[in-house]
Design a protein around this motif. Sequence first.
Motif, PDB file in Angstrom:
ATOM      1  N   GLU A  59      44.565  36.966  28.565  1.00 31.40           N
ATOM      2  CA  GLU A  59      45.265  36.114  29.523  1.00 31.40           C
ATOM      3  C   GLU A  59      46.754  35.981  29.226  1.00 31.40           C
ATOM      4  O   GLU A  59      47.516  35.447  30.033  1.00 31.40           O
ATOM      5  N   LYS A  96      49.208  37.993  29.164  1.00 29.44           N
ATOM      6  CA  LYS A  96      50.166  38.667  30.044  1.00 29.44           C
ATOM      7  C   LYS A  96      50.608  37.728  31.164  1.00 29.44           C
ATOM      8  O   LYS A  96      51.792  37.672  31.513  1.00 29.44           O
ATOM      9  N   SER A  97      49.653  36.978  31.740  1.00 30.68           N
ATOM     10  CA  SER A  97      50.002  36.031  32.801  1.00 30.68           C
ATOM     11  C   SER A  97      50.880  34.911  32.258  1.00 30.68           C
ATOM     12  O   SER A  97      51.809  34.454  32.933  1.00 30.68           O
ATOM     13  N   ALA A 111      54.346  36.209  31.906  1.00 27.36           N
ATOM     14  CA  ALA A 111      54.977  36.350  33.225  1.00 27.36           C
ATOM     15  C   ALA A 111      55.490  35.005  33.732  1.00 27.36           C
ATOM     16  O   ALA A 111      56.604  34.911  34.268  1.00 27.36           O
ATOM     17  N   GLN A 151      55.081  37.158  40.538  1.00 28.31           N
ATOM     18  CA  GLN A 151      54.098  38.038  41.154  1.00 28.31           C
ATOM     19  C   GLN A 151      53.320  38.870  40.146  1.00 28.31           C
ATOM     20  O   GLN A 151      52.332  39.527  40.499  1.00 28.31           O
ATOM     21  N   GLU A 152      53.755  38.835  38.884  1.00 35.58           N
ATOM     22  CA  GLU A 152      53.036  39.552  37.824  1.00 35.58           C
ATOM     23  C   GLU A 152      51.874  38.741  37.252  1.00 35.58           C
ATOM     24  O   GLU A 152      51.102  39.247  36.448  1.00 35.58           O
ATOM     25  N   VAL A 153      51.766  37.495  37.669  1.00 36.89           N
ATOM     26  CA  VAL A 153      50.672  36.649  37.181  1.00 36.89           C
ATOM     27  C   VAL A 153      49.377  37.093  37.851  1.00 36.89           C
ATOM     28  O   VAL A 153      49.257  37.044  39.073  1.00 36.89           O
ATOM     29  N   THR A 154      48.413  37.530  37.045  1.00 32.70           N
ATOM     30  CA  THR A 154      47.147  38.038  37.583  1.00 32.70           C
ATOM     31  C   THR A 154      45.977  37.099  37.317  1.00 32.70           C
ATOM     32  O   THR A 154      44.946  37.210  37.974  1.00 32.70           O
ATOM     33  N   GLN A 155      46.121  36.193  36.361  1.00 27.81           N
ATOM     34  CA  GLN A 155      45.004  35.304  36.007  1.00 27.81           C
ATOM     35  C   GLN A 155      45.491  33.850  35.903  1.00 27.81           C
ATOM     36  O   GLN A 155      45.471  33.258  34.821  1.00 27.81           O
TER      37      GLN A 155
END
Length: 201
Positions: free
Chosen positions: A120, A122-123, A126, A147-151
């Motif tokens: 997690e 990476k989010s 970001a 917009q790079e937040v995925t979770q």
Amino acid sequence: LSSSSAASDVYKRQVIARCADMAEGLGLWELASEGYAMIEEKNPRNRVLMLTKMYEMAALRKDGKGMLDAAQRLVEAKPEGWMNRARVDYLRLLLGTQFEEASVSLSKVQVSEVFLSSPEAKSYLAILRSLSAFRLGDYRLAKAKLQEVTQPASLPVGVRAVMAGLVSKLDDNPTEAFRMAESIPSALLLDEELRFLKMAL
């Protein structure tokens, strides 16, 4: 005489630890933090644990400055932990202090280092970079990083509140920002996080 003195010091630390633990259980978080600070000062081997407790007590008091102080000292005690450094950068940006230092710190983070920390992370990185760009007035970069937040669901509740505020300001999507914000319990937030949450409500 020296062994007697050492035994006395150990006993004193044990008493302080019991008192701090009792104070924590009673919700006397500032008193508990003072006890943990005394133990940390007298016994460097327990430094990381005691600083972690001091951070937790500051969080329970919603004392952002106290959290930042404990987090910075944790980084000094354990510099290899990326999440400890990220916590410092987040609080710097949130509290409005040392923007430039936080921005430089985040720019040096290697993505591989973050992946090793947790899936997690990476989010989280970001969001920190989006908040950093937002604080520095670079809204285009802030939106790109957002917009790079995925979770987002994996983020701590306070960070989700900040994200909701950023979405409301940067993404031209008030419905999405409100949807994110309405599920966040405001009672758990620092005052600075609550300000971001209110942007989306």
